[in-house]
Structures are given as C-alpha cells and as structure tokens.
Design an enzyme around this catalytic site. Structure first.
Site, PDB file in Angstrom:
ATOM      1  N   GLN A   1      -2.991   7.527  -6.853  1.00  0.00           N
ATOM      2  CA  GLN A   1      -4.336   7.323  -6.486  1.00  0.00           C
ATOM      3  C   GLN A   1      -4.727   8.300  -5.531  1.00  0.00           C
ATOM      4  OE1 GLN A   1      -3.306   3.559  -5.082  1.00  0.00           O
ATOM      5  NE2 GLN A   1      -1.429   3.935  -4.468  1.00  0.00           N
TER       6      GLN A   1
ATOM      7  N   GLU B   1       2.200   1.409   3.778  1.00  0.00           N
ATOM      8  CA  GLU B   1       2.233   1.804   5.354  1.00  0.00           C
ATOM      9  C   GLU B   1       2.604   2.315   6.472  1.00  0.00           C
ATOM     10  OE1 GLU B   1      -1.969   0.246   6.660  1.00  0.00           O
ATOM     11  OE2 GLU B   1      -1.261   1.121   8.656  1.00  0.00           O
TER      12      GLU B   1
ATOM     13  N   ASP C   1       7.408  -0.553  -1.955  1.00  0.00           N
ATOM     14  CA  ASP C   1       6.138   0.153  -2.944  1.00  0.00           C
ATOM     15  C   ASP C   1       6.134   0.462  -4.126  1.00  0.00           C
ATOM     16  OD1 ASP C   1       3.618   1.057  -0.661  1.00  0.00           O
ATOM     17  OD2 ASP C   1       3.885   1.976  -2.744  1.00  0.00           O
TER      18      ASP C   1
ATOM     19  N   ASP D   1       8.254  -1.470  -8.660  1.00  0.00           N
ATOM     20  CA  ASP D   1       7.681  -2.378  -8.705  1.00  0.00           C
ATOM     21  C   ASP D   1       7.933  -4.059  -8.551  1.00  0.00           C
ATOM     22  OD1 ASP D   1       5.043  -3.857 -10.527  1.00  0.00           O
ATOM     23  OD2 ASP D   1       6.696  -5.123 -11.084  1.00  0.00           O
ATOM     24  N   ALA D   2       7.021  -4.272  -7.640  1.00  0.00           N
ATOM     25  CA  ALA D   2       7.382  -5.353  -6.604  1.00  0.00           C
ATOM     26  C   ALA D   2       7.800  -6.277  -7.494  1.00  0.00           C
ATOM     27  CB  ALA D   2       6.827  -6.202  -5.933  1.00  0.00           C
TER      28      ALA D   2
ATOM     29  N   ASP E   1       2.275  -7.636   0.491  1.00  0.00           N
ATOM     30  CA  ASP E   1       1.041  -7.248   1.952  1.00  0.00           C
ATOM     31  C   ASP E   1       0.315  -6.241   0.071  1.00  0.00           C
ATOM     32  OD1 ASP E   1      -0.357  -5.092   3.200  1.00  0.00           O
ATOM     33  OD2 ASP E   1       1.453  -4.721   3.597  1.00  0.00           O
TER      34      ASP E   1
END
Lengths: 306, 306, 306, 306
Positions: A53, A108, A128, A159-160, A177
């Site tokens: 992204q 974040e 994350d 990957d969670a 989250d």
C-alpha cells in the site's frame, strides 16, 4: 429549527483571513462514493509505499498529523486516543489480571502504546504483515516511539493467522486491529466464524478475552460490518459485548466487540477502580461511565440484531 | 494497515484505483468567486511568509512545481515559459539594440532569466519590494539560479515607483511584471496614466519601449483590466501593441501590452532573424508567426475597444 | 451526442463509472473553516429567500432531501428523526402529563410533528420569526404536512422572546429549537441566564420542563456552546440533564439540555412504559436504554464542566 | 512576479457575501485525472438518460446554462458561440457557394443554427445517433429552437458512417461534430484515414470542404488528438488548415481542421466581405482577422508536426 438556521459548528465568514495560503491545500477522502470529507492541509510530511500500500503522513489543520494509507485516513493525532483506548482498555480491564497480549495488526504502534500502560502486562506480541508501514510509523509517530522500544514488546512481521497458528503459548487478551472485512479484501478471512473458532479461541488462556475493531457503528453505517461481526462472534463465544464511540476525524461513530467464554466484568465503579490501580497515566477517553454509555447501543442500532 | 489497516468506513477497497495517494491531496484556487481550478498534489515543498504575503512552492501533478502567493498561482514549472517569453521577447526584439533593462517586480527571477538570454543586454535592474519572496525564489527555483548570479543583474529591494524616480539613467526597455491593478491593491498606482506619463516615460531612452503584463485577456476576462491598461497606454504612447496567449495553468488567455513613442518592429521574418542573432538558446514559445497570431486579437476582444 | 458528443478534452471515456451524472454535482458545507463536508446531489429542488435568510431544499444522494439555510444544513430526510426525537421526547416523557407546549423557533415543523404524536398534548404553540421559512417547509416537507394541519397547533410568526413575554398562560414544556448562540447572532439573547430566569421560567407551569438544542457535543466541539448552555442552565434550574447523540448528516455528535426545578424522571423502564402509553406510532431513535446512554456523557465531555 | 502576487482573476474576499446559498452547490469536472474544473451552480434544470448516455442541463453561475453529457461539459450558454462559429463559418466561407451541408453528429442543434445563418445553404442534413439527446436539446435549448424548425433541415437518427454510405448525393461541406477519437470510444472509427478516404471524400462535391472538431489544441493538450487528426487529414487531402481558439468554459484552447482537394480561400478581407454578404446577423467571434490569428498556430504547437 428556529428563528434562524442553527449553524452546526460552521464559523466561516472572513473570506480574506481564511483565504490565501491557509486554505489552498486540501486532503480529500471519499467516506462513501457520494460523501466527501475534506481537511485543510498544512503540509505533506512524509510519503512512502510498501509492497501492499501507499503511506502518507499529513499535517492537517482540523485534526493534526494524520496517517493515511491508500488514500484512507487511518488515525489522526487529535483523536486517535478514542479509537485506541476503546480498543484496548475495556478488554484488559475486564480481565482479572492480563499478562500476555497478542495484537493482530496494529503496526501503527498506538494499540501497543495503550496496552503497555497496563502494569499487569508482561508480554506483548504485535504481528503486522507490512514491514514498511511499521518502519514508517516507528520513524515518524513520536507519540509511539517509547512503545516500540518497550522490552515487553515482541514485534513480528507476518500474517496474523499464520503467526497465531504457528505459536503454542496462550494469551490473556487477543486484539484484532485489522482492516474491515471487505469482501475480497486482505482481512476478510480474519473475521470468519471458523477463524474465531479454530484459530483465535484455541490461543486464549482460561478467562481469556478477544476484542476486535468492528468498523463503523453509526445508526446507518453499523449494517456494513459491525452487526455482522457481532453476530458472528455470538456464534463462537458465550459472552459478547459490542460498544461504540463517535470519532470526529472519521465523521462517524466507530464500533468494537469484546467476546469471551467467561463473564465480562463491566461494572462502572469497578472499572474506575481498576483504571486507578492498573493503568499508568490518565486515560483521556475511557472510564467506567464512558464505557457504560458506549456499551449501551441506541435503539436504531439494537434493532438490526437478530 | 495492509493486513492490518482499519479502513474507517470507506467502502471502496481499491485505494490505488479510486483514490489512493495519487489523488487525495489537492491545491484549490478560486479563479473567480464562482469558478474553481484544482490540481492534484504530490507534495508541499516549501512554505514561507513575508511582511507582505504568504508564499508556497507546491509540487503539482498536472503542472509540476508551482509558486503560489497568497493562495494564488504565480507560475507553474510546465508553462511559465509562455508568460515570461511573451513578456520579455517581443519588446526586446522590437528594439534595435536593447542594452539596459529595468524590471518593476519580477522577484521570481524568470523574467530576468529570459532577458539575460539576450546578448545585447549589458545591464539589468530588477526592483522587487519583497525581499523574502526574492530569497525564497533564489533558494528554491533552480531554473532561475543562473540568472540570479549573472553579473549584469542588479537586484534592488524597493518600491518600483520610488526606485524609478530615484534613478537618473535611462533604460531601453522597462518591464512591468507586477500584480494586476486591483482597486485598492498594492500595484494600482503602477498602472495609472500619470505613472506612465511622469514616472515611466521619462526613464525611457530614445526608441525605448515599455511593456507590462496586463492580466487576463480571454473573450470575457479581458474587460477586467486588460482593455483598461491598453486604453490607458494609448493616451500616453503613440504606438501601442496588445497581445495575448493561452496559459494552461492559469485556465485563461493572458495579456501583455507593449508601448513606445517610436514605431515598433513586428515583422515576423525579421523577428525570427533577430531571435537567431540575439537570443542564446532556443525559445519554446515565441517566434515571428506566434507573435503575429498573439498580436492579432479576436473580434470578441477587439470589440471592447473605443 | 453519444456518437456525436464532442468531449472537451476529458480523457476518461467511461462517464458512468468515473463521473457521469451520478457524481458531477455536489453540495459543499464548511463544518469549520478548515473542514468540509460534501454530498453528491441529485437535484436542487427548491430555492427561496426571506428577509432573514436564503433557503434551499436539495435532493442529496447520501442523506436524501436536505433543508439548507444560508448554506448550512438544517436537517436531512434520512436522519432528522434523531435530532427531533431527542429534542422532544425526553422532556415530554419526563413530565407526568404534558398538555401545553411552546416551541421557540421550529419553523421546519418536525419538532411540532414529534410533539403532536403525544396523546397528552392538548395545545401546542409554535413561534417562529421567519414566515417565508415556515411557508417553504409547509409547502415542501411532506413529512410534516399533517402536523401543520393539526387543530392543536397554533402557529405564530413573531420573535420568541416577545411572544413569551406577551403571553400569560403557562406551559408544561417549553422547547428551544433555535440557532446556536453565536456572539452577535440573532439568537444570542435567547440563551442568556436572564432570558432563562425572567422570560422562560415564569412561563413554566408547576413541574414544567425546559429543553433546548445545545449545539455540537463532540469530544472537542462541545466546548463551542454546549458546555456553556449547560452551565448557564445550572445557574437557573435545580435539575439539569445534558445529553447527546451522533447525527450522521451533521458529521458530529449533537447536544440537548433539559432543565426543571422539579426532579426529572429518567428511569429507562418507566420511559419505555410511557412511550408505549403516550406516543402514537413507533419511535425510531429514542427509548429508555438509548436515553440512558445519551445522557451519560463521555469522560472527555464531562471533564470540561466546572 | 512583482511587488506582490498578481491575482489571476481571483476576486474573492467577502466570505459572507459569497458564502451561504450562493456557493454551496457545485458542478465538478475532471478535465484530466489530476485536474478539476468546478462551477458554482444555480440549479439543475433537467436530467435525462438515453440508451447511450446521461444528460443534464445545469444553470451555472460562471458560464450560464451548461449541457453536460456523462459528466462532461458539452457546451455552455456563454461561450458555445466560439466553438460553433469556429466549426462552421471558416469552411462555409472558404467555399465559393455552399448549398448542401452534412453534419455528422451535432444533435445539440447549435452547429445547424450557425449553418442555417448562411443564405447560400439550401439543404442541411444533420445525422445524430442519439434520439433522446436530440429531443432533450430540442425541448430545452431555446437558442436552437428556430434551427430545429428550419425547413432546410433534414434530421436523421442514424450512425453517421452508415448514413453517409447509404446516401448518393454529394455535399459542398461535410462537418464532423463528433466526440473525440478515444481509443475504443464510439467515434474512433470516424477519424481514420480510411473513413476520410472512402466514406467522406466520395460524398464531397467538386470544390467540397470537410471540417472536423479536433479536440484540445493547447500547447500541451494538442498532442492528445489534434496533431493526429491533422496529420491523418494531410494524407487524404491536398489542402489542410488547422486552427484553434481558447474556450473559457473548456479551460483549454480548442482545435478544428479544415481540408479539401481544392485551395482554400483564407484572405481576411475577402472573408469579411463574404461574412457581410452571406451570413444573416452578426458573428460574435469569427471574422477575417480572428481567423488569420486562429489559423496561425504557435511555435509550441507547430513543433509537433512532421
């Protein structure tokens, strides 16, 4: 509405004063296809891109520094505390003694920051998938710098789901989250009944609590994903508590859902007591009364539940 | 973010396609009260302020770097050459041998840059009132750096009128690169009959030429100031030539007016010859044919002259 | 044109997908100087003007028909029920038997509509200063047409203060549906301590209740006028209850304050019972639980009270 | 530029005056992906849809009534005369005695209106594919009502190519008033060498002239389609004349190309004479001088030709 229009917060009028440099640059977001939300800009602080992204850190006039990913506001300096206190404190306070925590996402760093304020927490895993986003936030979000350096934090880039399945130890609280479950979006699989039942639940310790952000929860917008997440969790856990709060920079009310197979402690006075005993520093948003109100949904929202 | 960004209710998942970094930040200008012109932004490169005005250097997607003063576009990297070549070359080429030049304003440096391409020029005075703007452009507009260092350039920070009245030497070409004459604006006095007659004319050498930017010159917008400047100059000089060109980043056709008490040389072939002989490097906009077209105004514009 | 429309340089051929009729027209409001809220438009249904203000009825895509006065959204078809149910039902339900009601302002008619759903109401005075706005809403807001025809309604065009002072009878509930108290605004005087003490209070019957809309009540915006109205009323009445609700089309949480010299009945179950007994039709927003939540303010808002 | 910024036409400042109703509704168009052009709206007069496209008639503040198709401005009341006089008069005036004319497209009616002002014209065929658009313009564009009723006009609803191939008679002037040749767009085939050579040319009478709108012709935008149309026509006709004009509502300079196998009469004085003799009423844009200027392209545009 009265002798004359009631101005809903508008305070314009001085064309010159507000013209010029002060209003020529804008951040614009499409909340929905037919609805736009625009912030005047001071500057574009940093931009970056990961394999997943685009990332921007903007300095906005109405909401301070704003983290924008793929053209969508993630969190704004001025009110991110509402989102992150609401995501973290109700589950940790409802638990008698939360020592080990797992965050799915949270790159974040603000979710970790709020968790690490809890004196009971001994170990925190933040998982994350996007290394660049994590590095970007580490470098630029001063407010979370301390959290990123806390020895209790274990940061994993993965990957969670894969990470949870790989691990064997149990967690007192697991926190989602993650991006909303958009059909075909990257996180869709992380909101399914089977994921909750076969991946999350097995990793919860006795008395463990799961919480997830649950998307918009306004009188209309709650039908997008909030109701669905709530109803899914009710099929997997015996105690489920949805709650919501209005977040100004999102131009909407936001939702979270807490779930456990053990009764959740929600008494306002007891919550206030635990806040005093367990949390370092002062909460800006969450206290007993606030949570009581947040977890009492309006008729318009309740009505769309089975 | 990525795997973990919580989307705040934005339902279009394809950030890159629909919005994304590429289109979330915009520069917006009110061309007129009811007309807006908006450029997507890459970044806000520099911002500053002087005692007179706010200054911004923006990096825009459609027009490259853009200098914005008090929320109004001054010039854009991609097409400022149209404005500056049109302001400078016609008067210098119409003059048999322009040696000394005086710029009223021009702090951006682009007007000086075009003038200094003329091999005949021996001395150039640039007189701008705003030191900060000049410093800002010196530091950030790489394209004009060479011009600012040219030994033929004398840079003066002063009011153009005061400076012209203070000086005794004469100039072959005097150039007005000033803000439009807005009633009550700072430059209004620098467009009056008396200013042209008693301040400018006395400072022109024999065969000297005056030129000024003259505001919008579109089929409707020319009535704002262009026609008025043209008509004023006709009362002071015996030879007056208005001309215009469309400048994409201004969303309008722009105008200039050239004036002298001596006949102006406008022959296309002769202009092309002088360009070859006198100007270093290649013009991007002005040549003989272009000027012939630019100085032949359309019926819609001609009609509003007395 | 299809085969023949000449596209003026727009290069994205897919009108429908990218822009097209559906997204080319927008209503734009400045929520604050640096914050904009924009709705895609279907059409501009009606426009008008009174001696006091401009009036528009717009058909918007995200919120349905919207009443706009002086460029500020007054109420939107899709969610005005949140504002009007919150303004009307808590005070009427808290009163043991409300027979006579007085509305200051309310020309839109929606406040009257909600009041007239109460079977106990025998007489309702609506006093709005702007005849044109009242006529405009009467003609165009079908949802309130029945209310405007109700024999219990007495519509008066006058200044609310003058009217209250002129009258001698007492009212069980007095409702302020007026513009926010902007310094120097038309309604400023109708939010002062002396107005509440010497004009409103004397017109309340024994057990009477006063309620007023109280402007934005978000975690930041509540400091604009909400806190101040609450604090003012606490100096005049012995029982004062502030409450709030998020209204999507306002892009904010809104506030109301209820006040009386007699204890206010706020028990959720009793409220639900009275709703069933006294109100014709089904509420869409207000019930006992919703009011309990609405009247429990968050820590961020509570903190700014003395 | 100068002592202070020159405002390029901006005249804002009176926040209150220009706020409120007068500026809350906007028409927005994406000129390019990164460039927007926005007009304040008075009202949305009519909307419709055909099997091919969406149609809107807007009342805009800066440009009067505007015809918008699929979210793209087609023509604006205030300056459509520039487009239509430029498309029609140069070819008809260059022809010694134009009696029969064929329009490909032109459903708006303005092209027919200008053609029918020529006294020499005895027969005009307008061939547009979109019946609904034609009906919409017939009903709502009062300025073209007379043209639609002119007995010399034969209106055909058909694909322009099919119609030209079906017919046997010849035309003195054939006019292309079609959408730009967007790759894959509906009109792409109507700009090809083979179409010009095998469909258009055979239908021209001796001395016949073909003209087509040729898209944006600005110093940058001319490379989109204008240069390509010009170069294509040069391969088919022995005399080809490109020309351009700035159209304010398009925020760009527009282009047209005239072509014939016979020399084209372009003398300014002769054009003025023919205008006087042949055209009913007064032109607002085109005269001899204007055409001389319009057909003398700037160096920046000329340079991109082979």
């Amino acid at each position: 509405m009265g002798d004359i229009s009631f101005s809903n917060g508008t305070s314009n009028g001085n064309g010159n004063a507000v013209g010029g440099q002060r209003k020529s640059c804008w951040y614009e977001e499409e909340i929905e296809e037919n609805l736009r939300w625009c912030f005047a800009l001071n500057s574009i602080l940093h931009t970056g891109a990961s394999q997943y992204q685009d990332i921007q850190l903007l300095d906005t006039k109405p909401f301070g520094k704003a983290l924008v990913i793929d053209g969508k506001l993630q969190s704004a300096e001025i009110d991110e505390f509402v989102y992150h206190e609401s995501l973290v404190h109700p589950p940790l306070l409802s638990h008698p003694n939360p020592k080990t925590i797992f965050i799915m996402g949270g790159g974040e760093g603000s979710t970790a920051r709020e968790i690490l304020r809890h004196k009971t927490v001994q170990k925190l895993v933040m998982c994350d998938i996007d290394q660049e986003v994590v590095e970007f936030c580490k470098s630029y979000l001063a407010v979370n710098r301390e959290a990123f350096c806390d020895p209790r934090l274990e940061l994993v880039i993965n990957d969670a789901r894969a990470e949870l399945e790989r691990r064997e130890e149990l967690y007192d609280v697991i926190i989602g989250d993650l991006a909303d479950p958009i059909e075909g979006g990257p996180c869709y699989q992380l909101y399914t009944k089977s994921f909750y039942e076969f991946t999350v639940k097995p990793r919860l310790s006795k008395g463990g609590i799961f919480v997830t952000q649950a998307g918009p929860a306004g009188i209309f917008s709650h039908t997008e994903v909030f109701s669905c997440i709530y109803n899914t969790l009710r099929q997997v856990f015996s105690h489920v508590v949805p709650y919501s709060a209005h977040i100004p920079s999102y131009a909407d009310t936001w939702g979270w859902v807490m779930a456990s197979d053990f009764p959740l402690m929600l008494n306002a006075d007891e919550l206030d007591l635990r806040i005093k005993l367990r949390i370092k520093g002062e909460n800006r948003y969450i206290d007993g009364k606030t949570f009581t109100s947040a977890s009492t949904l309006s008729k318009a929202v309740r009505n769309s539940y089975g």
